[in-house]
Design a protein around this motif. Structure first.
Motif, PDB file in Angstrom:
ATOM      1  N   GLU A 188       5.603   2.419 -10.271  1.00  0.00           N
ATOM      2  CA  GLU A 188       4.244   1.909 -10.234  1.00  0.00           C
ATOM      3  C   GLU A 188       4.250   0.668  -9.347  1.00  0.00           C
ATOM      4  OE1 GLU A 188       2.512   0.820 -13.982  1.00  0.00           O
ATOM      5  OE2 GLU A 188       0.487   0.691 -13.107  1.00  0.00           O
ATOM      6  N   ALA A 245      -5.314   4.719 -11.695  1.00  0.00           N
ATOM      7  CA  ALA A 245      -5.165   4.147 -10.349  1.00  0.00           C
ATOM      8  C   ALA A 245      -6.369   4.502  -9.488  1.00  0.00           C
ATOM      9  CB  ALA A 245      -3.883   4.665  -9.710  1.00  0.00           C
ATOM     10  N   ARG A 286      -3.446  -0.881  -8.170  1.00  0.00           N
ATOM     11  CA  ARG A 286      -2.206  -0.278  -8.666  1.00  0.00           C
ATOM     12  C   ARG A 286      -2.156   1.202  -8.338  1.00  0.00           C
ATOM     13  NH1 ARG A 286      -0.435  -3.135 -14.332  1.00  0.00           N
ATOM     14  NH2 ARG A 286      -0.416  -5.231 -13.444  1.00  0.00           N
ATOM     15  N   LYS A 292      -1.778   7.224 -15.760  1.00  0.00           N
ATOM     16  CA  LYS A 292      -1.890   6.206 -14.716  1.00  0.00           C
ATOM     17  C   LYS A 292      -2.478   6.745 -13.426  1.00  0.00           C
ATOM     18  CE  LYS A 292       1.244   2.745 -16.419  1.00  0.00           C
ATOM     19  NZ  LYS A 292       2.601   2.299 -16.480  1.00  0.00           N
TER      20      LYS A 292
END
Lengths: 767, 767
Positions: free
Chosen positions: B623, B425, B434, B421
């Motif tokens: 998150e 991101a 995000r 992630k």
């Protein structure tokens, strides 16, 4: 160990509960108000014996405000009872006495609950009732309880050689005495508030002599685990045995709380209390004594027929006491007893202050006076000649650690002017005759009869301000248990009495305790309090010893502080040490638990051995006036000498002694439960005539401090002994006044007149 | 020692209080109804600083139903306060914050009491108010308290060689962070019923985290002996530090009960609770860290300006924690702190879940992320590289008996999908971005700061039915103390959980306890419960050993019985043995008291040494989605890994962890006490926006069971650590999402938008 003289031991002090009581702040069960509380009332059987054909509760349930109506069908199947489990909370199928609990109602007000009782339709089929022991003992008589004869309990024993004793006697005399039931007559009737707590536990706040035993009984009767029940003692306005273990009041309250899930208060009114309470056990005692020429008792044979009523309860224990306790007052080695407890369809009898001693001591003291006359001796001399001495072991194995019996007899008879007045009485003339009488008595201080423990446990907690909390499960029913515990702990720690506080008994938090019975609290609870207070003191000493690096032996406690014996300026207050005990590395609050148990034995079927750690003695002398025209007996003077070992609080003991004396007057002269066809006819204070102030002279009394080796500071029980000699002292004084011997209590004017008439007729026949 | 497997240790079980709570049966202070109870209300100052010229209570007193109106003139002269005694129950002469207690009314209904407040005429002379720490620290500023400057407390320390550390650093970064006050937000506002018992003692039934400390404080503020006060814990619906020792609610209730002699209930409504409660301590933290090339911290310098508001309370302790606790999480030997606590004319701040840890860990975790960026490192690696290890001693002398910090970091970051992630991101586009973030934390399990004791005492009582009562003064405020104690004792005696029952804390009967603070109850109370349960077991063993003439070593306990290891048929149930323990010669109930104290040190002015028996660790990864058009931050996912040593009841700890996580979200994003001219503007749940279900994603989490050698079965505290990493994890995730660093909490849309705008403008300037 204490070094200053603030101790109240032996001082006249008000009871620690007095202030709250006189200001009206004490919370009796009837004062308790809980949000959402319901009020319970009990429907009782009008018949002494009947089959319950049907109960229709529908109308009662329909009454607005009624939340529950319960009958025997709704109660647990369990039977309750002290020894014999034979009673249900509410009768099912059969009622066995007039007054037995048949149904109960919980409603939003007491008035609605009462009204609802009237709407319960019970169809009874009345059955023949057995109303006297003689009927009950008839071989043809049906059993009050199915499948059993009517003998609830039987005791037989013989020690020594009774026949040889009688054979050696100079005089043998036999007579039969009858004693009747007395209602406990406490000011506060039984009352309970029961509720279900948020966890579903049953909380019972009740007027009781024993929270531990109340919890056990609630658990049995309601078929719940002991731990699911919490019993708290409300302020208790007298018990006298009636609030020990035989009443259904808190069982009914508990049942209604379980059924409704709401708090329920059940407070007896006076009539209900008369019907619900156990009165004392009526006994017919046939006593045969043999004496030698000097009045020494050489043989005793006693037959007792006692009546328990419909359920046995504690009556078997009471009869046991009648059968043997007074034997231990004398040196006579030859004793025989045969005692029979009988069921009838009458209200149950049971524990009552004096617990069987009153009955037998009425017979025995009357008998000794009569035989003194036969032997031409002074009864005082007979009593003293027979009296067991300190260090002696009685016929039943009781070890007499202390006795002030002879001193009590001397003190009482001297106070009444025995020698002078006996002579005067004999020569009095006119319609009003005066006479004097005396009697002697003994009682236990503790009694190892429950399980095999007669001890007590006391928790002492020293707070951060140096003040002390005491926890004991022993109940103060007015006799002063809390004051006694406070005095003991305050004495041991040399604190002002106001700095110790006794928390009320609560089965959740108090140590297990047997309760207020058998005059055991001062000796058992008092000794446990000494143990606990000294443990707490030792914690203070240990801490001071470590802080100051001095041996414990050099430390003293006094004036609210611990200090060095040799350097009293080296000191720390109890408060400082208590705080330090908590707030230090490895700390914790000072909270100790001290236990003490008597070095006594539990009787097996040989009923032999020392059952109590100490024995109390008393003697009473009275002067009466008998109106030969009306038969009325008036007590003019009374003096009770009480061997309580050591009078820890003389004013409190005087209060107990005077109360006992008046209760004895009531039993001897006035009170009588009038049954008609098994139904109580005088269940109120107008018709049940307890003595009032105008019937009681200024009461006098004194102590004999025999200093028992097992007692706390020498003390023994002091709440019951004084009730024992009153009735026979009066009977003997009546005989002294007018020459008639009343053997059946109470000594009513009618009986006196009848006896005087009979004697005149006898004299006429003899003339 | 237990041999069957009925233990609930480690099993998911409902709290023992759950049934009463969900059925609405639990009795909170506001549920208590007592006969004759009055209702109390408090009049509060509308001014942050004013002289009270006069108070006229005559109109209020004349209102029918009003029983008492009290002002500062009627209260004891004593000052109260945790460390500094500087507060009165009701203000006298001067008010120092808007909301300060000025007068109180007791009336027959709450409505009348409220109406009476409007009839109290207070004449104030408004005075200039100091509303910020900067104003307060101005040399010209008058003292909030007369004769003193506005520094309530100051801390300075340095260990190692901080300047040398910085000199050796590859990168040094300094930034200032601002944290704000959070209202505790428990569901149940503060409530108390106070009354005078028949002996004149003050009984206070209150929603509290510590009955022992409440009693001490009542005694001080009301100038009564500790022993004249009884504090009982009502069911408590959350505390979070707010019900520890800083609120006046039970003091006011106590004062009104003393004045009226009647029971008085004082229950805050929500606005009153906002005004009366201490919120968490706002701190401005200037943090300077030096790191080597690999991210190892080599020097730390921190300056804190914290605000206590008008009274110091526990804020000095809170600031102490901010100043030093997180140092112990890392190996860095060079630390320096200078922390200043400042008075202002604003509502007081104090204890709050996390207790100063939240503030510093927001700064520290934000800082590490920033510096990771500067060094081109993954912050996860920096955290793990710096993490102190098991068996190590920290810079402040803390002994790390167990740590699962690295495992927590791994568990949380793996769960969130850290590697994948982070990459994603950075490459996201569009208005909604995000990002992910993480943070690490440590907390104490216990804290030796009160007196010199950090232990606990537990009483275990085995009833005659074999069921067990547990007494502890440690309060369950919802976190599960009663369940934990039940589990421990049930485990030790191998009983079903339903067979043990914890009695609620009551200063009269419970052992002294410090209370629910510093995550100490599981470790201190749990260990004491083990000690007490084993003492009780030993009593059972001793009795069985004597009865069966076998050595204790051959005995086992299991399945509700004691039995012989070699011959399990030779057995007696615990109930049988418990009864025998009472009802035997020398008997007594089984009631034992077990204490445990941590082997830790109380800090002197060197503030060095091991203050807690164990330390908990946690890591969190989140998150978020940031709407770049509105500035709104939404948490999409959250995973908390909690090193609680051993999860005695996983479902309970999940509940605690999730609650803490949500409370951290509220602090980070939504909640803010809005003061305008010193007056609270949003004292209600409509305007003070705590997170509701729509603001919280499905929360995830897991445990790391590091099995602490000092913990009961390895357990450490598990109620506070999880609140610590939430805010910085979110701040880091926001940075990850949109590249702006918010250093002043809460992270409102306005701040995000402003930061984005500023960055765009900077980029324009740079372009």
């Amino acid at each position: 160990m204490a070094t200053t003289n603030r101790s109240t031991l032996g001082a006249h002090i008000p009871q620690v509960t007095a202030r709250a009581k006189v200001l009206g702040r004490a919370v009796y069960a009837g004062d308790i108000k809980v949000a959402g509380m319901l009020h319970g009332k009990v429907l009782r059987s009008p018949y002494p014996h009947a089959r319950i054909v049907s109960i229709d509760t529908s109308e009662a349930l329909a009454l607005p405000g009624v939340k529950a109506v319960v009958t025997g069908m709704d109660t647990p199947r369990a039977m309750w009872g002290v020894h014999r489990k034979e009673r249900r909370i509410l009768a099912e199928g059969v009622v066995r006495f007039a007054g037995e609990e048949v149904a109960a109602v919980a409603a939003t007000t007491e008035e609605i609950a009462r009204d609802a009782l009237d709407l319960i339709r019970v169809e009874y089929e009345e059955l023949p009732a057995i109303l006297t022991p003689d009927e009950a003992l008839d071989e043809e008589a049906p059993g009050v309880h199915p499948g059993r004869d009517n003998v609830a309990h039987e005791i037989r024993f013989e020690r020594g050689d009774v026949e040889a004793g009688f054979a050696s006697a100079h005089v043998v005399h036999e007579a039969t005495y009858e004693t009747h039931a007395q209602y406990p007559g406490y000011l506060e009737p039984m009352g309970t508030v029961a509720s279900i707590d948020p966890e579903g536990r049953l909380v019972v706040w009740t007027s009781t002599q024993s929270v531990t035993q109340a919890r056990l009984r609630l658990a049995a009767a309601l078929e719940r685990p002991v731990s699911s029940i919490r019993v708290r003692q409300a302020t208790t306005g007298g018990g006298f045995g009636g609030k020990l273990v035989e009443d259904a009041n808190n069982l009914v309250a508990g049942l209604l709380a379980v059924k409704t899930g709401r708090p329920v208060r059940v407070v007896n009114n006076r009539l209900e209390d008369f019907q619900a309470a156990c009165s004392s056990v009526p006994e017919r005692i046939t006593l045969r004594l043999g004496m030698d020429r000097d009045g020494l008792i050489v043989a005793k044979d006693v037959r007792i027929v006692a009546e328990c009523g419909a359920y046995c309860g504690l009556a078997s224990e009471v009869m046991h006491v009648s059968a043997m306790r007074s034997d231990n007052m004398h040196r006579n080695p030859n004793v025989r007893s045969h005692a029979t407890l009988v069921y009838t369809h009458t209200p149950p009898h049971g524990a009552f202050r004096g617990f069987g001693g009153t009955q037998m001591l009425f017979a025995l003291n009357s008998h000794i006076h009569t035989m003194a006359g036969m032997l031409g001796l002074d009864p005082v001399d007979i009593h003293k000649r027979n009296a067991i001495g300190q260090g002696e072991v009685s016929v039943h194995g009781w070890q007499i650690g202390s006795t002030g019996l002879v001193e009590c007899i001397d003190q009482a008879t001297e106070a009444i002017g025995w020698q002078a007045k006996r002579a005067a009485a004999r020569s009095s003339t006119g319609p009003k005759r005066r006479g004097i009488g005396m009697a002697a008595a003994m009682h236990v201080s503790g009694n190892r009869t429950i399980g095999n423990w007669d001890g007590s446990t006391v928790v002492v907690k020293i707070n951060e301000d140096g003040r002390v909390f005491i926890q004991s499960g022993e109940c103060d029913m007015g006799q002063g248990a809390m004051t006694m515990l406070s005095q003991v702990v305050a004495h041991e720690l040399d604190l002002p009495l106001a700095h110790v506080h006794v928390l009320p008994p609560d089965t959740d938090t108090s140590p297990i305790a047997i309760g207020s019975l058998a005059s055991r609290v001062t000796i058992a609870g008092g000794n446990a309090a000494i143990v606990a207070a000294r443990m707490a003191r030792d914690k203070l000493f240990a801490l001071a010893s470590r802080q100051w690096s001095v041996p414990v032996e050099q430390l003293r406690i006094g004036d609210g502080a611990v200090f060095l014996a040799d350097a009293p300026d080296r000191r720390a207050t109890i408060a400082e040490l208590a705080r330090l005990h908590v707030w230090r590395d490895g700390g914790e609050g000072i909270q100790v638990s001290g236990s003490w148990d008597a070095k006594t034995v539990m009787h097996d079927d040989k009923v032999y051995g020392n059952i109590a750690p100490a024995y109390s003695f008393a003697a009473q002398a009275v002067e009466v006036e008998v109106d030969t025209e009306t038969g009325q007996v008036t007590v003019l003077d009374s003096y009770v000498a009480d061997d309580c070992g050591k009078a820890l609080n003389p004013v409190a003991i005087h209060g107990q002694t005077n109360g006992a004396t008046v209760q004895a007057f009531g039993w001897a002269l006035y009170e009588q439960m009038q049954l008609d066809g098994g139904r109580l006819m005088n269940g109120n204070f107008a018709d049940y005539t307890m003595p009032t102030a105008d019937a009681v002279p200024m009461l006098r009394g004194g102590f004999v401090e025999s200093n028992d080796p097992n007692g706390p500071y020498g003390a023994k029980g002091a709440s019951e002994t004084a009730i024992l000699p009153g009735a026979p002292a009066i009977a003997n004084a009546v005989f002294d006044a007018v020459g008639v011997r009343i053997t059946a209590l109470p000594i009513t004017p009618e009986k006196v007149l009848a006896a005087l008439r009979a004697r005149r007729e006898q004299e006429k026949r003899d003339a």
